[in-house]
Design an enzyme around this catalytic site. Structure first.
Site, PDB file in Angstrom:
ATOM      1  N   CYS B 247      54.855-116.322  25.988  1.00 14.21           N
ATOM      2  CA  CYS B 247      56.170-116.868  25.643  1.00 14.21           C
ATOM      3  C   CYS B 247      56.828-115.873  24.685  1.00 14.21           C
ATOM      4  O   CYS B 247      57.096-114.740  25.052  1.00 14.21           O
ATOM      5  CB  CYS B 247      56.051-118.267  25.053  1.00 14.21           C
ATOM      6  SG  CYS B 247      54.962-118.406  23.622  1.00 14.21           S
ATOM      7  N   ARG B 252      54.072-121.486  22.448  1.00 13.18           N
ATOM      8  CA  ARG B 252      54.388-122.320  23.603  1.00 13.18           C
ATOM      9  C   ARG B 252      53.401-122.056  24.750  1.00 13.18           C
ATOM     10  O   ARG B 252      52.999-122.962  25.465  1.00 13.18           O
ATOM     11  CB  ARG B 252      55.822-122.029  24.080  1.00 13.18           C
ATOM     12  CG  ARG B 252      56.908-122.653  23.257  1.00 13.18           C
ATOM     13  CD  ARG B 252      58.291-122.237  23.766  1.00 13.18           C
ATOM     14  NE  ARG B 252      58.650-120.882  23.383  1.00 13.18           N
ATOM     15  CZ  ARG B 252      59.785-120.270  23.718  1.00 13.18           C
ATOM     16  NH1 ARG B 252      60.663-120.907  24.475  1.00 13.18           N
ATOM     17  NH2 ARG B 252      60.064-119.052  23.309  1.00 13.18           N
TER      18      ARG B 252
END
Lengths: 142, 289
Positions: B247, B252
């Protein structure tokens, strides 16, 4: 530029807590004083124009004048957005009643003074955008 | 109640997820340590699952001076402080659909802690179900945890690993927003540019935003069948693929790593924590837009 006196006083009070856990607990207590925007000012669903961009806590800000001084209201839709609630209380209690121009004396980095440097990028930027939203709204009034 | 009760989700590693019911029945189980890991630094102190300890992703998991995670000694000290033994079952939960809980679990995986789960639905589900919360910090009996050396080979990818993956036609999953993936943005929507010189994605990567793995209503992980639709029919992955998730800085993508590695049981999934902040600024590496 000096901070508005009540805001400066809040920061001084928090600076008293050198232990992180105590400081966090103090901020939690601040957040518990959060009250959302009264319905006579705005009712959900709130206008997007009042949304704080990039705030994952889904904060909204209303900046107005009352009795010749600033009036601030906030909504935080995310019930887990405790930091946003605490910041809203600090800004409301520290700036309301001040001349609108005094909002420009609040640095965006007040977020780090309150919460420390250990915020995620997303969290810190969302909170700084709350400060910017208040300053932007106040600039239109000044 | 069975030790694990999420087999109904059809997950390959049924032990990877436990329900709020299961946690409620194990609040005082000495073999279980519940760990809260959040993005919002105030949440734990405002109230947490009784008996839960806090692991803060910046203070507890990261080296303060080097962009890296804590080392063996640091991890041993952390685990000893929060009262975890090598055979303790660690159950993570947190805010933001367990994003940070998965990140903490991923870091713990680098030290091979054997028994770990995520509480499905996270903090908000526990709260919305009206379950007990407390501000009282648990008194933990310190352990003498002896961690092995951190092993970055199996669950973590570095820039050179990604370059090799590209040469070997491995699979990349970019979990950022579509705007970031296309290169229209070099940061999350509405956020200022935080320093990536270029926008776009690593060549051949498929874009599957991380939150697609979560039911937006309940905050729980989607059942395995739905996850396969997203990652296999949608993104073209196969369980035998060598997969790297990324990410912006690897937080994430640790959520997607957890989904692929544990819920779908892919044997070879690594999280590239250098992610776009490294790749987007690196000299001599290709990008696509």
């Amino acid at each position: 530029m000096a901070l508005p006196p009540r805001l400066a006083s809040t920061l001084e009070d928090l600076a008293f807590f050198t232990d992180r856990a105590e400081r966090v607990q103090a901020l939690v207590s601040v957040a518990e004083r959060f009250r959302p925007v009264p319905t006579e000012t705005a009712a959900p669903p709130y206008e997007e124009a009042h949304r704080v961009p990039g705030c994952e806590s889904e904060a909204f800000v209303w900046v107005g004048e009352e009795g010749g001084g600033l009036r601030l209201d906030f909504a935080v839709l995310n019930p887990q957005g405790l930091s946003a609630m605490a910041l809203a209380v600090v800004l409301k209690e520290g700036l309301e009643g001040e001349p609108a121009a005094r909002a420009q004396d609040v640095p965006d980095e007040i977020v780090f003074e309150l919460f420390g440097r250990e915020l995620s990028m997303g969290k810190s930027l969302g909170l700084m955008n709350m400060v910017r939203a208040v300053k932007s709204g106040a600039a239109r009034l000044a | 109640m069975a030790l694990y009760d999420k087999a109904a989700g059809g997950y390959v590693n049924a032990e990877a997820v436990v329900s709020t019911d299961w946690v409620a029945e194990h609040l005082t189980d000495p073999a279980v340590r519940i760990v809260e890991s959040n993005e919002d630094p105030l949440l734990y102190s405002s109230g947490h699952v009784p008996g839960a300890v806090e692991v803060d992703w910046t203070r507890d998991l990261n080296d303060p001076l080097m962009r890296d995670y804590l080392n063996r000694d640091g991890f041993s000290a952390l685990m000893s402080r929060i009262g975890v033994a090598r055979d303790t079952h660690v159950v993570f939960y947190g805010d933001r659909n367990n994003w940070w809980a998965c990140y903490a679990l991923w870091v713990f995986s680098l030290f091979g802690h054997p028994r770990m789960s995520v509480m499905d639905g996270g903090r908000i589900k526990w709260s919305q179900e009206g379950r007990p919360m407390t501000q009282e910090r648990p008194v933990t009996l310190a352990t003498d945890y002896e961690a092995p050396e951190r092993d970055d080979r199996t669950e973590r990818a570095f820039r050179e690993d990604v370059l090799m993956l590209l040469a070997d036609r491995g699979r990349l999953i970019d979990v950022r927003s579509p705007g970031e993936f296309k290169g229209d943005l070099v940061h999350m929507p509405d956020f200022p540019n935080e320093g990536a010189l270029r926008g776009g994605h690593i060549p051949t990567a498929a874009n599957v935003p991380w939150a697609r793995a979560v039911d937006p209503e309940s905050g729980c992980f989607l059942p395995a069948e739905r996850l396969r639709e997203i990652y296999e029919q949608g993104a073209g992955l196969q369980s035998g693929d060598d997969v790297v998730t990324y990410c912006r800085i690897g937080e994430r993508s640790s959520h997607t790593w957890f989904v692929l590695r544990h819920l779908l049981g892919y044997p070879r999934v690594r999280n590239y924590d250098g992610s776009w902040t490294e790749w987007g600024n690196s000299v001599g590496v290709p990008i696509e837009r």
